[in-house]
Design an enzyme around this catalytic site. Structure first.
Site, PDB file in Angstrom:
ATOM      1  N   SER A   1      85.466  31.582  18.090  1.00 34.56           N
ATOM      2  CA  SER A   1      84.671  31.750  19.019  1.00 34.56           C
ATOM      3  C   SER A   1      83.030  31.472  18.533  1.00 34.56           C
ATOM      4  O   SER A   1      82.641  32.169  17.481  1.00 34.56           O
ATOM      5  CB  SER A   1      84.367  32.939  19.747  1.00 34.56           C
TER       6      SER A   1
ATOM      7  N   HIS B   1      86.437  27.856  20.934  1.00 36.16           N
ATOM      8  CA  HIS B   1      86.211  28.862  21.953  1.00 36.16           C
ATOM      9  C   HIS B   1      84.862  28.997  22.239  1.00 36.16           C
ATOM     10  O   HIS B   1      83.819  29.515  21.391  1.00 36.16           O
ATOM     11  CB  HIS B   1      86.569  30.213  21.789  1.00 36.16           C
TER      12      HIS B   1
ATOM     13  N   ASP C   1      81.950  30.719  24.848  1.00 35.09           N
ATOM     14  CA  ASP C   1      81.707  31.577  25.676  1.00 35.09           C
ATOM     15  C   ASP C   1      80.393  31.787  26.306  1.00 35.09           C
ATOM     16  O   ASP C   1      79.478  32.062  26.007  1.00 35.09           O
ATOM     17  CB  ASP C   1      81.787  33.283  24.779  1.00 35.09           C
TER      18      ASP C   1
ATOM     19  N   MET D   1      78.034  33.216  29.460  1.00 33.70           N
ATOM     20  CA  MET D   1      78.084  34.467  30.057  1.00 33.70           C
ATOM     21  C   MET D   1      76.656  34.333  30.836  1.00 33.70           C
ATOM     22  O   MET D   1      75.596  33.938  30.383  1.00 33.70           O
ATOM     23  CB  MET D   1      77.727  35.664  28.939  1.00 33.70           C
TER      24      MET D   1
ATOM     25  N   HIS E   1      85.240  29.416  28.093  1.00 33.25           N
ATOM     26  CA  HIS E   1      85.497  30.851  28.610  1.00 33.25           C
ATOM     27  C   HIS E   1      84.345  31.231  29.822  1.00 33.25           C
ATOM     28  O   HIS E   1      83.285  31.498  29.115  1.00 33.25           O
ATOM     29  CB  HIS E   1      85.951  31.839  27.655  1.00 33.25           C
TER      30      HIS E   1
ATOM     31  N   MET F   1      82.548  33.602  31.693  1.00 35.73           N
ATOM     32  CA  MET F   1      82.192  34.786  32.377  1.00 35.73           C
ATOM     33  C   MET F   1      80.751  34.720  33.125  1.00 35.73           C
ATOM     34  O   MET F   1      80.029  35.302  32.753  1.00 35.73           O
ATOM     35  CB  MET F   1      81.837  35.749  30.936  1.00 35.73           C
TER      36      MET F   1
ATOM     37  N   MET G   1      92.243  39.566  27.869  1.00 31.99           N
ATOM     38  CA  MET G   1      91.012  40.106  27.347  1.00 31.99           C
ATOM     39  C   MET G   1      91.421  41.298  26.774  1.00 31.99           C
ATOM     40  O   MET G   1      92.021  42.311  27.284  1.00 31.99           O
ATOM     41  CB  MET G   1      90.046  40.443  28.343  1.00 31.99           C
TER      42      MET G   1
ATOM     43  N   ASP H   1      91.864  37.326  23.578  1.00 33.03           N
ATOM     44  CA  ASP H   1      90.543  37.308  23.116  1.00 33.03           C
ATOM     45  C   ASP H   1      89.839  38.608  23.087  1.00 33.03           C
ATOM     46  O   ASP H   1      89.744  39.499  23.976  1.00 33.03           O
ATOM     47  CB  ASP H   1      89.559  36.506  24.182  1.00 33.03           C
TER      48      ASP H   1
ATOM     49  N   GLY I   1      85.980  35.804  16.766  1.00 29.84           N
ATOM     50  CA  GLY I   1      84.760  35.375  16.845  1.00 29.84           C
ATOM     51  C   GLY I   1      84.030  36.088  15.251  1.00 29.84           C
ATOM     52  O   GLY I   1      83.808  35.344  14.378  1.00 29.84           O
TER      53      GLY I   1
HETATM   54  C1  DX5 Z   1      83.926  38.420  24.432  1.00 27.82           C
HETATM   55  C2  DX5 Z   1      83.805  36.995  24.336  1.00 27.82           C
HETATM   56  C3  DX5 Z   1      84.932  36.790  23.058  1.00 27.82           C
HETATM   57  C4  DX5 Z   1      84.123  37.160  21.692  1.00 27.82           C
HETATM   58  C5  DX5 Z   1      85.068  37.624  20.944  1.00 27.82           C
HETATM   59  O1  DX5 Z   1      83.286  38.655  25.741  1.00 27.82           O
HETATM   60  O2  DX5 Z   1      84.912  36.706  25.378  1.00 27.82           O
HETATM   61  O3  DX5 Z   1      85.316  35.446  23.018  1.00 27.82           O
HETATM   62  O4  DX5 Z   1      83.529  36.015  21.221  1.00 27.82           O
HETATM   63  O5  DX5 Z   1      84.476  38.148  19.694  1.00 27.82           O
HETATM   64  P1  DX5 Z   1      85.367  38.953  18.622  1.00 27.82           P
HETATM   65  O6  DX5 Z   1      86.328  38.243  18.084  1.00 27.82           O
HETATM   66  O7  DX5 Z   1      84.205  39.235  17.746  1.00 27.82           O
HETATM   67  O8  DX5 Z   1      85.726  40.291  19.521  1.00 27.82           O
HETATM   68 ZN    ZN Z   2      85.793  34.478  25.230  1.00 35.37          ZN
END
Ligand code: DX5
Ligand code: ZN
Length: 214
Positions: free
Chosen positions: A6, A31, A33, A35, A64, A66, A135, A173, A195
Site C-alpha cells: 500500500s 495498492h 488507497d 479516501m 481501493h 474509500m 477488510m 487489507d 502498508g
Molecule cells: C486502510 C487501507 C489500507 C492501509 C493498510 O484503510 O485500506 O490499505 O494502507 O495499511 P496497513 O498495512 O498498515 O494496515
Molecule cells: Zn486499502
C-alpha cells in the site's frame, strides 16, 4: 501469493523513489488507497497522485476507493491509470450497475467489505466479480491492528466462491504482517495488501519478498 504493497505508507515527498522501489521489487500490484473524508474519517489523495504513480510503473494499479458515490468518478479513475477498481459494498446502493460499468470501462471490478459486513451480501454478484477485498481493519488509516475474525471470513468466502462457481480473487487489507499473512494464506487468501509492515521495514523490498513466499 499476490502481494500489493500500500502506497499509503510511502514517503510522499519521495513518491517517485518509492514507486520505483515497488516497481523493481517482486510486488505483483501497487495498492492505492483513495479516501474522501466522507466514507472514511480520513483524506488521502486523488487523481494527480495516482497519475504520478502511473508514470513510474507499468505494474497493475490496485485502486481501493474509500469514497462515497464512487459512480461519479469511475471513468476518471480509468483515465488516471487504474487497472483494478475496488468499491465498497457499503458505498454502493446499485452495486450491480457499478460493477458492470467498471468492467465496461476495461478495468477489473472489486468489492470491499467492511469488518461488519457479511460475505453473503455478495451472493447475487459473485459470478461477475474479479476481486473481493476483505477488510481486516476498519478502513481509513494505515498501521491498525489486524481484526482476527477476518481469517475465518476468508475461509468462508472461499467456500462461497466454490458454491457459486465464481472466480474472483480474495484479497485482504489491514494489519497484514508475516504472522497474520501466514494465517490468511492458510485460510485461502490469494492477495495480501501491506502498508506499514512494508514501508516500516528496514528493507521494504525484502519484506515484500517474504510476504510473496507465504
Ligand atoms: C486502510 C487501507 C489500507 C492501509 C493498510 O484503510 O485500506 O490499505 O494502507 O495499511 P496497513 O498495512 O498498515 O494496515
Ligand atoms: Zn486499502
Amino acid at each position: 501469493m499476490l502481494v500489493s504493497p500500500s502506497v499509503l505508507s510511502c514517503d510522499f515527498g519521495n513518491i517517485q523513489r518509492d514507486t520505483l522501489m515497488l516497481h523493481h521489487s517482486v510486488a505483483d500490484w501497487l495498492h492505492i488507497d483513495v479516501m474522501d473524508g466522507v466514507f472514511v474519517p480520513n483524506i488521502s489523495f486523488g487523481f494527480p497522485v495516482l497519475q504520478a504513480i502511473r508514470k513510474h510503473t507499468d505494474k497493475t494499479l490496485d485502486v481501493h476507493l474509500m469514497i462515497a458515490n464512487p459512480d461519479a468518478y469511475l471513468e476518471d479513475f480509468k483515465k488516471a491509470g487504474a487497472d483494478i477498481l475496488t468499491v465498497h459494498y457499503e458505498a454502493c446502493p446499485h452495486l450491480h450497475r457499478t460493477l458492470s460499468r467498471i468492467q465496461e470501462l476495461g478495468m477489473k471490478a472489486g468489492v470491499a467489505l467492511n469488518p461488519h459486513t457479511p460475505i453473503e451480501v455478495l451472493s447475487e454478484v459473485a459470478h461477475m466479480l474479479d476481486l473481493v477485498l476483505i477488510m481486516s481493519v476498519n478502513p481509513g488509516f494505515g498501521g491498525q491492528k489486524f481484526i482476527a475474525a477476518a481469517t475465518d471470513k476468508v475461509a468462508r468466502l472461499k467456500a462461497l466462491r466454490t458454491a457459486h462457481n465464481a472466480h474472483f480473487l480474495i484479497e485482504v487489507d489491514g494489519g497484514v504482517n508475516l504472522e497474520t499473512g501466514a494465517q490468511l494464506a492458510a485460510a485461502g487468501a490469494d492477495a495480501l495488501v501491506a502498508g506499514s509492515f512494508v514501508f516500516g521495514a528496514a528493507d521494504p523490498a525484502a519484506t515484500i519478498a517474504s510476504l510473496k513466499s507465504l
